[in-house]
Design a protein around this motif. Sequence first.
Motif, short mmCIF file in Angstrom:
data_model
loop_
_atom_site.label_atom_id
_atom_site.label_comp_id
_atom_site.label_asym_id
_atom_site.label_seq_id
_atom_site.Cartn_x
_atom_site.Cartn_y
_atom_site.Cartn_z
N ILE A 834 0.87 -1.23 -0.07
CA ILE A 834 -0.05 -0.35 0.21
C ILE A 834 0.83 1.29 0.00
O ILE A 834 1.37 1.61 1.25
CB ILE A 834 -1.21 0.00 1.54
CG1 ILE A 834 -1.81 -1.39 1.06
CG2 ILE A 834 -1.42 1.25 1.56
CD1 ILE A 834 -2.66 -1.96 2.15
N PRO A 835 1.00 1.34 -1.04
CA PRO A 835 1.99 3.08 -1.29
C PRO A 835 1.15 4.27 -0.12
O PRO A 835 -0.29 4.40 -0.24
CB PRO A 835 1.86 3.72 -2.67
CG PRO A 835 0.26 3.27 -3.52
CD PRO A 835 0.02 1.65 -2.26
N VAL A 836 2.09 4.53 0.77
CA VAL A 836 1.63 6.07 1.52
C VAL A 836 2.27 7.37 1.19
O VAL A 836 3.30 7.61 0.77
CB VAL A 836 0.96 5.61 3.40
CG1 VAL A 836 0.03 4.26 3.04
CG2 VAL A 836 3.07 5.42 3.36
N PRO A 837 1.28 8.33 1.58
CA PRO A 837 1.77 9.78 0.92
C PRO A 837 3.15 10.22 2.06
O PRO A 837 3.54 9.26 3.06
CB PRO A 837 0.69 10.66 2.08
CG PRO A 837 -0.55 10.78 1.29
CD PRO A 837 0.16 8.51 2.09
N ASP A 838 4.03 10.52 1.09
CA ASP A 838 5.75 11.49 1.89
C ASP A 838 5.68 11.64 3.66
O ASP A 838 4.28 12.65 3.18
CB ASP A 838 6.03 12.23 1.05
CG ASP A 838 6.50 12.19 -0.57
OD1 ASP A 838 6.35 10.85 -0.48
OD2 ASP A 838 6.32 12.59 -0.97
N ILE A 841 4.31 7.68 7.31
CA ILE A 841 5.42 6.49 7.60
C ILE A 841 5.78 6.89 9.18
O ILE A 841 5.62 6.64 10.21
CB ILE A 841 6.21 5.97 7.56
CG1 ILE A 841 5.89 4.89 6.04
CG2 ILE A 841 7.34 4.76 7.95
CD1 ILE A 841 5.07 4.12 6.29
N GLN A 842 6.53 8.43 9.14
CA GLN A 842 7.13 8.15 10.65
C GLN A 842 5.35 8.77 11.48
O GLN A 842 5.59 9.14 12.66
CB GLN A 842 8.06 10.36 9.73
CG GLN A 842 7.84 10.97 11.08
CD GLN A 842 9.60 9.54 12.06
OE1 GLN A 842 9.52 9.22 11.65
NE2 GLN A 842 8.81 9.29 13.83
N THR A 843 4.91 9.66 10.37
CA THR A 843 3.73 10.34 11.42
C THR A 843 3.00 8.98 11.83
O THR A 843 2.26 9.05 13.59
CB THR A 843 2.47 10.80 9.72
OG1 THR A 843 2.98 11.55 9.47
CG2 THR A 843 1.07 10.94 11.21
N ALA A 894 -7.92 4.20 3.12
CA ALA A 894 -7.52 5.40 4.86
C ALA A 894 -5.78 5.26 4.55
O ALA A 894 -4.86 6.87 5.15
CB ALA A 894 -8.29 5.00 6.16
N LEU A 895 -4.99 4.44 4.77
CA LEU A 895 -3.71 4.57 4.24
C LEU A 895 -3.07 4.95 3.51
O LEU A 895 -2.18 5.75 3.31
CB LEU A 895 -3.20 3.41 4.69
CG LEU A 895 -3.12 2.37 6.02
CD1 LEU A 895 -3.25 1.23 6.31
CD2 LEU A 895 -2.69 3.03 6.68
N ARG A 896 -3.69 4.90 1.98
CA ARG A 896 -3.38 5.26 0.97
C ARG A 896 -3.86 6.89 0.56
O ARG A 896 -2.53 7.94 0.82
CB ARG A 896 -4.32 5.06 -0.61
CG ARG A 896 -3.44 3.74 -0.99
CD ARG A 896 -4.67 3.20 -2.46
NE ARG A 896 -4.51 1.83 -2.37
CZ ARG A 896 -5.28 0.78 -1.82
NH1 ARG A 896 -6.48 1.07 -1.08
NH2 ARG A 896 -5.04 -0.48 -2.16
N GLN A 897 -4.65 7.48 0.86
CA GLN A 897 -4.78 9.10 1.79
C GLN A 897 -3.90 9.27 2.71
O GLN A 897 -4.36 10.92 2.75
CB GLN A 897 -6.75 9.13 1.88
CG GLN A 897 -7.44 8.27 0.46
CD GLN A 897 -8.61 8.55 1.15
OE1 GLN A 897 -9.30 9.08 2.49
NE2 GLN A 897 -9.85 8.39 0.83
N GLY A 898 -3.34 8.82 4.00
CA GLY A 898 -2.52 9.31 5.06
C GLY A 898 -3.95 9.89 5.84
O GLY A 898 -3.43 10.66 6.33
N ASN A 899 -5.03 9.13 5.76
CA ASN A 899 -5.51 9.72 6.81
C ASN A 899 -5.58 8.69 7.99
O ASN A 899 -6.92 7.77 8.61
CB ASN A 899 -7.33 9.39 6.41
CG ASN A 899 -8.55 10.51 6.75
OD1 ASN A 899 -7.98 10.56 8.16
ND2 ASN A 899 -9.34 10.60 6.18
#
Length: 999
Positions: A834-838, A841-843, A894-899
């Motif tokens: 699953i690609p996530v926004p830059d 991962i740190q968030t 939701a993960l793809r959107q970084g929500n």
Amino acid sequence: VVTSDVLREARILILHMGRDFSFDDCGRAFTCLPVEEPGAPAEALVCNLDSLLDTMTHRLCVGSPPGVWVCSTDMLLTVPSAPGIDWDGFQGVRVIAVPGSQAYARNHGVYLANEQGLVHDIIYKGTEAKIQQCAGRDGTVPLVCGVVFFSSDAAEQLLATHVIPPLDACTYMGLDSGAPPIQLSLFFDIVLCMAGGMTEEEFLKGGGDASVRSARSVLWTALHAFPLSMACIPDASYDYMTTSASDHIRSLTLLPGSASHLRFCKTAHSHVDQPCLLEDGSSVTNCLLEGAVRLAAGSIIQHCHLQGPLEIGPGCLLSGLSPDSSPALQGCPLRDVVLQGHHVQLRDLPCRVFTLTGRLDDWQSPAEEATYLNVPWAEFFHRTGIREGDLWDAETPRRSRCLLSARLFPVLHAREALGLEDVLWLLAPAAVAGEQLARWRAAWRMSWQELLPCLDKAAELGARRALFFLQGQRKVRRVLLGRQDSSLLPLARSAVHEGYHEAVLGTLDDVASTAGDAGVAARALACIAEVLGCMARGEGGLRSGPAANREWALAFGCLESGDIASGVRELAAERQKWMSGPALLVRAARHYEGAEQILIRQAVMSSCQFVTVGQAELPPLGHWVQVSCPARLDLSGGWSDTPPITYEHGGAVVDVAVLVDGCRPIGARVRRIGEPELRLVSLGGTRQGEVAVELVCRELEHLQDYCQPHAPGALLKAAFICTQVVQFPSQKPLRAQLMESFGGGFEVHTWSKLPHGSGLGTSSILAGAVMASLYRAAGKAASTESLIHAVLHLEQRLTTGSGGWQDQVGGLVPGIKIGRSKAELPLRVEVEKIPVPDGFIQTLNDHLLLVYTGKTRLARNLLQDVVRNWYARLPSAVQNADALVSNAEECAQALRQGNLPLVGKCLDRYWQQKKCMAPGCEPLAVGCMMDALRPYVYGQCLAGAGGGGFLYVLTKAPQQKEALHQILAKTEGLGNFSIHSIEVDMGGFSVEVVGCDPK
């Protein structure tokens, strides 16, 4: 004895059975409705009586004070779920009315009431003007619908009259005392005397003969003082079951209104070979229709077992026909007729009699004005050659010559067996009729009026029941072989209750042994276990338990070897010895679940075809190959990866590979050694170097217990066998195998820094680590996809009974991903990263925390219960499986959107789904902990199956480790918890050759 004290608090419902009914030998109350109730605990036909009982119990009577309800059963009644009857300050007697049209009211009873709902009069078959007086603002009138409520006081007064002459003659006590019987009407004698507009003089005058007048006088004195009120229920509907076939067909083929708790369906409790031949607007209930049976709109078949090809036109009602009637029907196109088979008892002689009438015929009209088979009698006589004298005695007055008294229906013949053809010829054209007429005349015939008292209701109900379970057996086949998500548990309960369990068990044996598919056979065995469990009727101990009694070994052996047919036969033979009591039945059920587990394992092991192993360089002797792995967090969808759900429903799980307190907590290392032996060392958890178990295997038999999960070193032994480093079983001794292939043996060390039962996927990830290092140390290479399927295979060989795939996907594939399996065999797991926004991962790292709850999971049979509920296809289990998969897809989005808040919502929903799947997986202390944390988190969930281990939380603010510690320290009743940091591991597991002395 019903005394006034008993009546004070009693809630009594009296259902009046009503009179005979031309379209159902068991009367209007037991007329079957075209309804299935998938939510009912036991599967059964739904009669009008069931429907009325449900309406009264759960709708009309709710909220009423103590007293006596009286309800007729000669009508179809539908009432909204909240009828809105106001019981405040109620006294006396209340009648229930249903709004109807003024046209309908011309043949029925109507209440005339004032604004306050007090009844002034009851008008039966009134004039238009009279009916108009009763109408409300919307033009509808309140119809009498056969339901009355007597308060305790009124009921007591009414009861007191049964000892006062002449009313004592209304009961059998009076008859037995020699009094002449008096027939009274509930509405026009008892209820009417309380109507406000009635004077005593009028009331007594309406009584007819002297005895009825004196009876009315007693009723007036006893009851007139009670107020009679009416509750008219908006949106309710009432349909009196008349003697008209058109009305009857219409009421069973039209769908009930939106207020109804009933949902009519085209086929109810029926097996139909070719459902496409049933037109919309037709209805089939409790039938078995084999071959091509075409049914036109506006026709009904009930309680028939027929074989096509058959053509049934519009306007027909067929009931009570068995397969031997089919040949007679095959050449006979039916239209607008009622054709029924009856069980008749003539003294000690049981026989079958068929009756045939037209849809438009009227039973009571004199023959001169009436029809038979929808044509005037004269035309019928002309066509068939039948004469009036054949049907009625010469002394029968002309006005009494009607269809009801016509001796039309052959019952017995001196020389020949009678059948359906002996009434069907009455439809035939004149040319055919000739030869049949003589045979018909020679038979002893009866009229419907004469047949009525001879109908054998017990035999009729028995035949309906036998047919119900015959179509039930077809349903079992249809559901299992068609892999449908219908629950068979309600049918199993009914079969056990009604003594048809042997028939159902036989069908299940047959499906299991002939399905040719391990998945279908496993579900069939699970159904057998359910039937045995039902037979124990809640006694005999827990359903989950051991299943390795020696008596069942022969059957299990056949299944293990892949011979399902022999295995099922042996199981059935063994089962016969375990049927004599609840404890034995439950133990037999456990062994059937054990047998089903064997077949599940075989189904899952089909995944080994997705394991491909290549060649790699053999590392030098003594060089360690080391693998360390992250743990996994399941964010959504777990349980949908569990066999059999994963290949029968399809699964999807979102997993994250995580470091715990900054390190990869699970690992293994392997090196080749000079001695041809296997050294297996399981290191303890937290303190490195603390040796827990050390084993040395020098002979093949030392590996024999590899498939017992609790045997020491079982996982490591299974890994050697599944990677095929060691061939087992084999004629070649272990030492010779090792020397020939590798010039020596192996030493394996494994470790996990996580506590037992952590919920973080330790054992499956450890299996992956061992296999990865073992493959590499043996000079082989396996891709991650191969490892995922190899671990599936290994866990089935280990017979842990778990064997979902989410743990190894979580720990062997780096970062955040969703694994999926389709509803098919062979079982293949596909993983999508699953690609996530830059920066996301740190968030996540800043907002995710692990809380060790201090509880270990105790529930061993969690999984057995989940599998049992799935195989029973409990609607809750099927809906939950759907919800798990859709929640996983939503979580991935939701993960793809970084929500973060949306991810948190998915976690909370996931925890509710886990609790639904495995009730009891939330210990009290964990509940307290979650309550304390709720205000500070977006979402939280126990890892893995739950029951203890780690809780992971997604906090609203970043870096909350200290803050949460303080909150939990203040919360009562938690025991020894600890909080750990976690971070997403983007590297995944690593395989490295580290030389001779690993640090």
